[in-house]
Design an enzyme around this catalytic site. Structure first.
Site, PDB file in Angstrom:
ATOM      1  N   THR A  83      48.312  48.350  52.266  1.00  0.00           N
ATOM      2  CA  THR A  83      48.632  47.966  53.650  1.00  0.00           C
ATOM      3  C   THR A  83      48.967  49.251  54.399  1.00  0.00           C
ATOM      4  O   THR A  83      50.130  49.499  54.719  1.00  0.00           O
ATOM      5  CB  THR A  83      49.833  46.992  53.690  1.00  0.00           C
ATOM      6  OG1 THR A  83      50.871  47.496  52.822  1.00  0.00           O
ATOM      7  CG2 THR A  83      49.453  45.611  53.244  1.00  0.00           C
ATOM      8  N   THR A 120      53.192  45.128  50.419  1.00  0.00           N
ATOM      9  CA  THR A 120      54.260  45.172  51.421  1.00  0.00           C
ATOM     10  C   THR A 120      53.654  44.803  52.766  1.00  0.00           C
ATOM     11  O   THR A 120      52.782  45.512  53.279  1.00  0.00           O
ATOM     12  CB  THR A 120      54.873  46.585  51.484  1.00  0.00           C
ATOM     13  OG1 THR A 120      55.330  46.910  50.174  1.00  0.00           O
ATOM     14  CG2 THR A 120      56.022  46.654  52.472  1.00  0.00           C
ATOM     15  N   GLU A 157      56.662  54.868  41.946  1.00  0.00           N
ATOM     16  CA  GLU A 157      55.589  55.556  41.231  1.00  0.00           C
ATOM     17  C   GLU A 157      56.205  56.580  40.292  1.00  0.00           C
ATOM     18  O   GLU A 157      57.253  57.154  40.577  1.00  0.00           O
ATOM     19  CB  GLU A 157      54.638  56.237  42.216  1.00  0.00           C
ATOM     20  CG  GLU A 157      53.707  55.242  42.867  1.00  0.00           C
ATOM     21  CD  GLU A 157      52.818  55.858  43.935  1.00  0.00           C
ATOM     22  OE1 GLU A 157      52.591  57.068  43.904  1.00  0.00           O
ATOM     23  OE2 GLU A 157      52.373  55.107  44.817  1.00  0.00           O
ATOM     24  N   LEU A 270      70.550  61.106  47.002  1.00  0.00           N
ATOM     25  CA  LEU A 270      71.401  62.032  47.753  1.00  0.00           C
ATOM     26  C   LEU A 270      71.016  63.466  47.423  1.00  0.00           C
ATOM     27  O   LEU A 270      71.871  64.335  47.329  1.00  0.00           O
ATOM     28  CB  LEU A 270      72.882  61.789  47.419  1.00  0.00           C
ATOM     29  CG  LEU A 270      73.517  60.556  48.049  1.00  0.00           C
ATOM     30  CD1 LEU A 270      74.991  60.464  47.691  1.00  0.00           C
ATOM     31  CD2 LEU A 270      73.357  60.551  49.577  1.00  0.00           C
ATOM     32  N   CYS A 280      54.870  54.741  50.687  1.00  0.00           N
ATOM     33  CA  CYS A 280      55.684  53.610  51.160  1.00  0.00           C
ATOM     34  C   CYS A 280      56.673  53.951  52.274  1.00  0.00           C
ATOM     35  O   CYS A 280      56.628  53.325  53.337  1.00  0.00           O
ATOM     36  CB  CYS A 280      56.429  52.996  49.978  1.00  0.00           C
ATOM     37  SG  CYS A 280      55.313  52.231  48.805  1.00  0.00           S
ATOM     38  N   LYS A 283      55.300  54.713  55.936  1.00  0.00           N
ATOM     39  CA  LYS A 283      54.613  53.593  56.606  1.00  0.00           C
ATOM     40  C   LYS A 283      55.548  52.394  56.772  1.00  0.00           C
ATOM     41  O   LYS A 283      55.479  51.689  57.766  1.00  0.00           O
ATOM     42  CB  LYS A 283      53.329  53.223  55.865  1.00  0.00           C
ATOM     43  CG  LYS A 283      53.481  52.268  54.730  1.00  0.00           C
ATOM     44  CD  LYS A 283      52.138  51.830  54.183  1.00  0.00           C
ATOM     45  CE  LYS A 283      52.276  51.116  52.855  1.00  0.00           C
ATOM     46  NZ  LYS A 283      53.064  49.895  52.886  1.00  0.00           N
TER      47      LYS A 283
HETATM   48  N1  LIG Z   1      52.671  52.527  45.424  1.00  0.00           N
HETATM   49  C1  LIG Z   1      53.955  52.152  45.415  1.00  0.00           C
HETATM   50  O1  LIG Z   1      54.842  52.863  44.951  1.00  0.00           O
HETATM   51  C2  LIG Z   1      54.340  50.809  45.983  1.00  0.00           C
HETATM   52  C3  LIG Z   1      55.605  50.283  45.683  1.00  0.00           C
HETATM   53  C4  LIG Z   1      55.938  49.043  46.212  1.00  0.00           C
HETATM   54  C5  LIG Z   1      55.061  48.370  47.036  1.00  0.00           C
HETATM   55  N2  LIG Z   1      53.844  48.927  47.330  1.00  0.00           N
HETATM   56  C6  LIG Z   1      52.922  48.178  48.182  1.00  0.00           C
HETATM   57  O2  LIG Z   1      51.931  47.582  47.345  1.00  0.00           O
HETATM   58  C7  LIG Z   1      50.661  47.569  48.001  1.00  0.00           C
HETATM   59  C8  LIG Z   1      49.630  48.288  47.158  1.00  0.00           C
HETATM   60  O3  LIG Z   1      50.022  49.639  47.033  1.00  0.00           O
HETATM   61  P1  LIG Z   1      49.267  50.625  46.048  1.00  0.00           P
HETATM   62  O4  LIG Z   1      50.008  51.905  46.101  1.00  0.00           O
HETATM   63  O5  LIG Z   1      49.045  49.961  44.738  1.00  0.00           O
HETATM   64  O6  LIG Z   1      47.873  50.774  46.812  1.00  0.00           O
HETATM   65  P2  LIG Z   1      46.519  51.422  46.268  1.00  0.00           P
HETATM   66  O7  LIG Z   1      45.810  51.915  47.449  1.00  0.00           O
HETATM   67  O8  LIG Z   1      46.844  52.336  45.126  1.00  0.00           O
HETATM   68  O9  LIG Z   1      45.732  50.183  45.623  1.00  0.00           O
HETATM   69  C9  LIG Z   1      45.147  49.157  46.360  1.00  0.00           C
HETATM   70  C10 LIG Z   1      43.876  48.735  45.636  1.00  0.00           C
HETATM   71  O10 LIG Z   1      43.382  47.557  46.241  1.00  0.00           O
HETATM   72  C11 LIG Z   1      41.979  47.634  46.249  1.00  0.00           C
HETATM   73  N3  LIG Z   1      41.450  46.700  47.246  1.00  0.00           N
HETATM   74  C12 LIG Z   1      41.502  46.786  48.602  1.00  0.00           C
HETATM   75  N4  LIG Z   1      40.910  45.733  49.174  1.00  0.00           N
HETATM   76  C13 LIG Z   1      40.477  44.942  48.178  1.00  0.00           C
HETATM   77  C14 LIG Z   1      39.787  43.716  48.121  1.00  0.00           C
HETATM   78  N5  LIG Z   1      39.421  43.078  49.242  1.00  0.00           N
HETATM   79  N6  LIG Z   1      39.491  43.207  46.925  1.00  0.00           N
HETATM   80  C15 LIG Z   1      39.836  43.836  45.784  1.00  0.00           C
HETATM   81  N7  LIG Z   1      40.489  45.014  45.768  1.00  0.00           N
HETATM   82  C16 LIG Z   1      40.810  45.561  46.937  1.00  0.00           C
HETATM   83  C17 LIG Z   1      41.696  49.089  46.572  1.00  0.00           C
HETATM   84  O11 LIG Z   1      40.392  49.470  46.212  1.00  0.00           O
HETATM   85  C18 LIG Z   1      42.776  49.777  45.728  1.00  0.00           C
HETATM   86  O12 LIG Z   1      42.323  50.086  44.425  1.00  0.00           O
HETATM   87  C19 LIG Z   1      50.912  48.202  49.377  1.00  0.00           C
HETATM   88  O13 LIG Z   1      51.185  47.192  50.298  1.00  0.00           O
HETATM   89  C20 LIG Z   1      52.154  49.050  49.153  1.00  0.00           C
HETATM   90  O14 LIG Z   1      52.890  49.250  50.319  1.00  0.00           O
HETATM   91  C21 LIG Z   1      53.467  50.122  46.801  1.00  0.00           C
END
Ligand SMILES: NC(=O)c1ccc[n+]([C@@H]2O[C@H](COP(=O)([O-])OP(=O)(O)OC[C@H]3O[C@@H](n4cnc5c(N)ncnc54)[C@H](O)[C@@H]3O)[C@@H](O)[C@H]2O)c1
Length: 451
Positions: A83, A120, A157, A270, A280, A283
């Site tokens: 997102t 998110t 991460e 801190l 995250c 954004k």
């Molecule tokens: N990365 C973090 O530390 C973290 C922590 C908490 C929450 N989040 C939230 O989780 C969500 C995912 O984050 P992320 O870091 O894993 O993102 P990312 O970009 O690593 O992974 C997203 C995946 O979704 C796939 N994708 C997109 N559209 C698709 C579709 N229509 N069908 C199938 N696959 C599709 C993409 O190809 C990609 O591999 C976000 O909203 C982020 O804010 C991330």
């Protein structure tokens, strides 16, 4: 249970292997065919601690494929697609909505899986997904009601599996009992800690069973944004205090330790330095501010957190100007590119902003990172950075080294040797990782944050 996870990125893949490990059968849908091919062979293209090892342990219970491999015959569907931030600060729901349309076009039957937003997403997104799926289903003559729950993800991460197996809490926002029941069943092994932990991710000593918090989708969505914004503010707060500590001659490490021992404050987040980055915080804080703006509400604390964070990146440039006087024509070596250690993620990493600024100011910028250089080449092809094969090459002829990621291996660098390779012995420690006295004893001009 049978689970489908949509999106195999940092969140989706970690969730998938963890759910398979605690006993579920998981099918992951990904739109990127390179990722699917790699994952089907057991190869993980992202860098996340323990995920490749766990994937090989649970490979019998987890599968990967494109949308064509999705038959909808599952108990729970978890949406974990990106997102990203739109130009106006809002979260872009284009991927989430595309998933909702796919689901509306494919689901069938009298009892549908519960759909879970783990991405998110801004307030109202659970409803939005529900309306897109329902509309599509009705167009196909399927009248079965759809349940969409919000289940925000709090993993970090680098330690994503640790956070998934041993969460502080599990939050579920749902309007109906059935969604809550299914999610309680999905997470029962975590809630009861009844699973056998993988050998390489043992249960932390003293870990307590996590609460299962049931709330409305709106509250769950806000919990995620509020949590990230609070953490971002905490980092920016200590950085603001660090700027003052520098002026008055205090040591921010001692100040942070002194305030962090207060239970109401807590010691985490801190650490003064170059500030937060990653996919995250930036954004999510902007999305919260944007949402508030839609209600005519200002968010001065959240906005200030962003302002202070960007100022910290500029602080690196100022410290270089103090140390070198002239940046144009100098060679600067960046130690670390990823926004934090143990990940290859470069989204909103301070390194990208700082490298760009230094190039603008006429510096020759070189970099070394243990895992993120390939990602940097691929995702920032226009960034004028020379990649080096190790700290020695990075230090050779450098006027200054700038430490931007607190990789553990940077603590053990042979600084007494690196110093002799450098043109000027300047080190800017953007993470307050190194010992100032030791560095000065070695003959470096050392610049940390907040002392
Ligand atoms: N990365 C973090 O530390 C973290 C922590 C908490 C929450 N989040 C939230 O989780 C969500 C995912 O984050 P992320 O870091 O894993 O993102 P990312 O970009 O690593 O992974 C997203 C995946 O979704 C796939 N994708 C997109 N559209 C698709 C579709 N229509 N069908 C199938 N696959 C599709 C993409 O190809 C990609 O591999 C976000 O909203 C982020 O804010 C991330």
């Amino acid at each position: 249970m049978n689970v489908a996870v949509i999106g195999c990125g940092y969140v989706g893949l970690t969730t998938s292997v963890a759910l398979a490990c605690i006993g579920h059968r998981v099918h992951c849908i990904e739109k990127d065919t390179d990722q699917i091919k790699a994952l089907q062979k057991g190869l993980v293209l992202i860098h996340e601690t323990g995920v490749p090892e766990l994937l090989s342990e649970v490979k019998e219970r987890v599968s990967f494929g494109s949308w064509d491999s999705f038959d909808g015959d599952v108990d729970v569907i978890i949406i974990a697609v990106g997102t990203p931030r739109k130009k106006n600060g809002d979260a872009d729901l284009v991927y989430v909505e595309a998933v909702a349309r796919e689901l509306g076009a494919r689901l069938t039957g009298t009892s549908l899986p519960v759909i879970v937003n783990k991405s998110t997403v801004p307030i109202g997104s659970a409803r939005r997904v529900e309306s897109i799926v329902s509309l599509r289903l009705r167009e196909r003559g399927v009248e079965t009601p759809v349940a969409v729950a919000s289940n925000p993800e709090f993993l970090r991460e680098g330690v994503a599996l640790l956070d998934t197996f041993y969460p502080d809490r599990i939050v579920v926002g749902a309007d109906g009992d059935e969604a809550v029941r299914r999610l309680r069943e999905l997470y029962a092994p975590l809630l009861e800690q009844s699973f056998v932990p993988p050998e390489f991710i043992p249960r932390p000593d003293g870990y307590r069973l996590p609460p299962f918090i049931v709330t409305t989708p709106t509250s769950a969505e806000l919990i995620k944004y509020a949590a990230n914004t609070f953490l971002a503010m905490k980092v920016s707060y200590i950085n603001e205090i660090a700027c003052l500590a520098e002026k008055v001659g205090a040591d921010i490490r001692e100040v942070a330790a002194g305030i962090g021992l207060d239970k109401r404050i807590g010691a985490y987040y801190l650490r003064a330095g170059v500030g937060w980055g990653g996919s995250c915080f930036g954004k999510d804080v902007q999305a919260l501010i944007h949402t508030a703006g839609q209600y005519g509400l200002e968010m001065p604390l959240s906005s200030a957190a962003v302002y202070v964070n960007l100022r910290q990146r500029e602080e690196i440039i100022k410290k270089l100007q103090t140390a070198l006087k002239v940046i144009r024509g100098s060679t600067i070596g960046l130690l670390g590119l990823s926004f934090k250690p143990d990940t290859d993620d470069l989204r909103d990493a301070p390194s990208i902003t700082i490298a760009g600024r230094l190039v603008e100011l006429g510096a020759r910028v070189r970099a070394y990172d243990p895992v993120a250089m390939d990602n940097c080449r691929k995702n920032y092809p226009d960034l004028e950075v020379e990649y080096t094969c190790g700290p020695d090459e990075l230090a050779s002829g450098a006027d200054a080294l700038v430490l931007l990621t607190e990789w553990k291996e940077f603590l053990q660098l042979p600084f007494s040797r690196l110093k002799n390779l450098m043109k000027q012995k300047v080190i800017i420690d953007g993470r307050n990782l190194l010992n100032a006295q030791e560095m000065e004893h070695l003959g470096f001009k050392y610049y940390g944050f907040g002392s």
